[in-house]
Design a protein around this motif. Structure first.
Motif, PDB file in Angstrom:
ATOM      1  N   ILE A 138       0.823  -1.201   0.000  1.00  0.00           N
ATOM      2  CA  ILE A 138       0.000   0.000   0.000  1.00  0.00           C
ATOM      3  C   ILE A 138       0.857   1.250   0.000  1.00  0.00           C
ATOM      4  O   ILE A 138       2.034   1.216   0.348  1.00  0.00           O
ATOM      5  CB  ILE A 138      -0.992   0.029   1.190  1.00  0.00           C
ATOM      6  N   SER A 139       0.239   2.348  -0.419  1.00  0.00           N
ATOM      7  CA  SER A 139       0.884   3.664  -0.386  1.00  0.00           C
ATOM      8  C   SER A 139      -0.006   4.616   0.390  1.00  0.00           C
ATOM      9  O   SER A 139      -1.218   4.653   0.173  1.00  0.00           O
ATOM     10  CB  SER A 139       1.085   4.223  -1.808  1.00  0.00           C
ATOM     11  N   VAL A 140       0.598   5.376   1.290  1.00  0.00           N
ATOM     12  CA  VAL A 140      -0.151   6.377   2.049  1.00  0.00           C
ATOM     13  C   VAL A 140       0.559   7.716   1.941  1.00  0.00           C
ATOM     14  O   VAL A 140       1.774   7.789   1.682  1.00  0.00           O
ATOM     15  CB  VAL A 140      -0.316   5.977   3.530  1.00  0.00           C
ATOM     16  N   GLY A 178      -4.013   3.763  -0.005  1.00  0.00           N
ATOM     17  CA  GLY A 178      -4.618   2.471  -0.309  1.00  0.00           C
ATOM     18  C   GLY A 178      -3.674   1.571  -1.075  1.00  0.00           C
ATOM     19  O   GLY A 178      -2.468   1.832  -1.172  1.00  0.00           O
ATOM     20  N   GLY A 179      -4.243   0.514  -1.650  1.00  0.00           N
ATOM     21  CA  GLY A 179      -3.450  -0.518  -2.289  1.00  0.00           C
ATOM     22  C   GLY A 179      -2.786  -0.086  -3.579  1.00  0.00           C
ATOM     23  O   GLY A 179      -3.313   0.740  -4.331  1.00  0.00           O
ATOM     24  N   VAL A 211      -0.272   6.463  -4.658  1.00  0.00           N
ATOM     25  CA  VAL A 211      -0.727   7.442  -3.666  1.00  0.00           C
ATOM     26  C   VAL A 211      -1.440   8.607  -4.350  1.00  0.00           C
ATOM     27  O   VAL A 211      -2.432   9.142  -3.831  1.00  0.00           O
ATOM     28  CB  VAL A 211       0.443   7.927  -2.776  1.00  0.00           C
ATOM     29  N   ARG A 212      -1.001   8.972  -5.542  1.00  0.00           N
ATOM     30  CA  ARG A 212      -1.698  10.028  -6.289  1.00  0.00           C
ATOM     31  C   ARG A 212      -3.109   9.565  -6.683  1.00  0.00           C
ATOM     32  O   ARG A 212      -4.082  10.311  -6.543  1.00  0.00           O
ATOM     33  CB  ARG A 212      -0.909  10.395  -7.541  1.00  0.00           C
ATOM     34  N   ARG A 213      -3.198   8.330  -7.186  1.00  0.00           N
ATOM     35  CA  ARG A 213      -4.505   7.809  -7.606  1.00  0.00           C
ATOM     36  C   ARG A 213      -5.442   7.661  -6.422  1.00  0.00           C
ATOM     37  O   ARG A 213      -6.630   8.034  -6.494  1.00  0.00           O
ATOM     38  CB  ARG A 213      -4.320   6.460  -8.303  1.00  0.00           C
ATOM     39  N   GLU A 214      -4.944   7.109  -5.320  1.00  0.00           N
ATOM     40  CA  GLU A 214      -5.800   6.874  -4.155  1.00  0.00           C
ATOM     41  C   GLU A 214      -6.376   8.175  -3.602  1.00  0.00           C
ATOM     42  O   GLU A 214      -7.559   8.255  -3.280  1.00  0.00           O
ATOM     43  CB  GLU A 214      -5.016   6.134  -3.065  1.00  0.00           C
ATOM     44  N   GLU A 258      -9.045   9.353  -6.009  1.00  0.00           N
ATOM     45  CA  GLU A 258     -10.269   8.554  -5.950  1.00  0.00           C
ATOM     46  C   GLU A 258     -11.021   8.755  -4.646  1.00  0.00           C
ATOM     47  O   GLU A 258     -12.246   8.892  -4.631  1.00  0.00           O
ATOM     48  CB  GLU A 258      -9.925   7.069  -6.120  1.00  0.00           C
ATOM     49  N   GLU A 259     -10.285   8.745  -3.528  1.00  0.00           N
ATOM     50  CA  GLU A 259     -10.949   8.763  -2.233  1.00  0.00           C
ATOM     51  C   GLU A 259     -11.338  10.168  -1.780  1.00  0.00           C
ATOM     52  O   GLU A 259     -12.370  10.355  -1.138  1.00  0.00           O
ATOM     53  CB  GLU A 259     -10.036   8.119  -1.171  1.00  0.00           C
ATOM     54  N   LEU A 260     -10.507  11.165  -2.107  1.00  0.00           N
ATOM     55  CA  LEU A 260     -10.733  12.512  -1.589  1.00  0.00           C
ATOM     56  C   LEU A 260     -10.954  13.541  -2.685  1.00  0.00           C
ATOM     57  O   LEU A 260     -11.120  14.731  -2.391  1.00  0.00           O
ATOM     58  CB  LEU A 260      -9.532  12.936  -0.728  1.00  0.00           C
ATOM     59  N   ASP A 261     -10.955  13.084  -3.946  1.00  0.00           N
ATOM     60  CA  ASP A 261     -11.140  13.993  -5.075  1.00  0.00           C
ATOM     61  C   ASP A 261     -10.106  15.117  -5.043  1.00  0.00           C
ATOM     62  O   ASP A 261     -10.411  16.278  -5.299  1.00  0.00           O
ATOM     63  CB  ASP A 261     -12.554  14.573  -5.089  1.00  0.00           C
TER      64      ASP A 261
END
Length: 322
Positions: A187-189, A218-219, A230-233, A236-239
């Motif tokens: 995962i990347s945070v 996320g994953g 981490v950029r994608r997550e 996706e999650e926080l717009d």
């Protein structure tokens, strides 16, 4: 069925999708002749783009139709089709946020990502909607695309169970008892700090765990770099757009919890995001496909309290950025 519905049903039955321009012209002529309202017009145009594999053009039209008040069966259809289009363009989280209300077993309570104007059914209405099972089928697809195969299988089986002539209770019970298989997750945070505070995601307490915090992320998907993940997550999650991502550390967590044993390899990035940095100290952002939110926390206060933050060592890393 109204005359408008009959005419549109005839169009969809006879439309030649192998001749896109002919189909477009036929639909526009029909819409002009019928004088339909803006919501219905946007929905029908979006549906044609969708049928032609033009999801990027369909998505804003579906959103426009819902924002203009499209409701009833058409509202359900627009919601399902919008979610399917989002999944097809890679936004599985957005699809889950739209569809999770159709399934109590996976309802997180997260708001639709673009605000209150989007048409949302009451829980009772969703449960009795004739297309509710179809919505759950697309939810299962979105969960699978979001790398949640156990949850996807549970939703699919629980949707199927009421239609079985026998063993419905057993299938439903087994679906509810499914657990994620043991695996090592990469995962990347992202760590974002501002004015002595760090942005963390709050997970409320439930029957399986107490309240805790985690760095948002996320994953890592197959073929994706940790930095890209981490950029994608966060998108996706926080717009939110990540303007900069710098690797701070790679940590390993092996832990036991009520849901089973976990093993994570965690890439921790120092991130910059003008959008997230603009969040006021007391503000919160809902995570799109979850019941969680993100907000600002002071590391010193967390150390003095009882609210744990993960991955282990994340507060030490955050303090290096203060």
């Amino acid at each position: 069925m109204t005359d408008d519905d009959a005419a549109l049903d005839a169009f969809w039955r006879d439309a030649d999708l192998d001749a896109p321009e002919t189909a477009r012209a036929a639909l526009e002529a029909l819409l002009a002749a019928r004088g339909l309202d803006d919501a219905r017009t946007a929905y029908e145009r979006g549906s044609l783009h969708d049928s032609l594999g033009e999801e990027e053009r369909a998505i804003p039209l579906y959103r426009d139709a819902l924002a203009r008040g499209l409701s009833g069966s058409l509202g359900t259809r627009a919601t399902i089709q919008l979610a399917s289009s989002l999944r097809n363009v890679g936004d599985a989280s957005g699809a889950i946020a739209l569809l999770q209300g159709f399934d109590d077993s996976y309802s997180s309570g997260a708001a639709a990502p673009w605000g209150e104007e989007v048409w949302l059914m009451s829980r009772d209405s969703r449960a009795s909607d004739p297309l509710a099972d179809a919505a759950r089928a697309f939810l299962a697809l979105a969960l699978f695309s979001d790398e949640k195969p156990t949850e996807a299988l549970a939703v699919a089986l629980q949707t199927l169970a009421p239609h079985l002539p026998r063993y419905a209770r057993a299938v439903n019970a087994y679906a509810g008892a499914l657990v994620k298989p043991d695996r090592v997750r990469a995962i990347s945070v992202g760590l974002l700090v501002r004015e002595g505070r760090v942005l963390l995601e709050l997970y409320p307490a439930n029957a399986r765990h107490g309240e805790f915090l985690r760095a948002p992320g996320g994953g890592i998907e197959f073929g994706e770099t940790a930095a890209d993940a981490v950029r994608r997550e966060l998108a996706e999650e926080l717009d939110a757009t990540v303007d900069e991502a710098r690797l701070l550390a790679v940590t390993e967590n092996i832990f036991d919890g009520p849901a089973g044993r976990g093993h994570e390899i965690v890439h921790v990035f120092a991130v910059e995001s003008a959008q997230l940095a603009a969040l006021p100290p007391g503000g919160r952002i809902a995570v799109r496909d979850s019941h969680t939110t993100v907000g600002w926390y002071e590391p010193a206060a967390l150390r003095a309290g009882s609210l744990p933050a993960y991955p282990v060592g994340i507060l030490d890393l955050a303090e290096t950025l203060l």
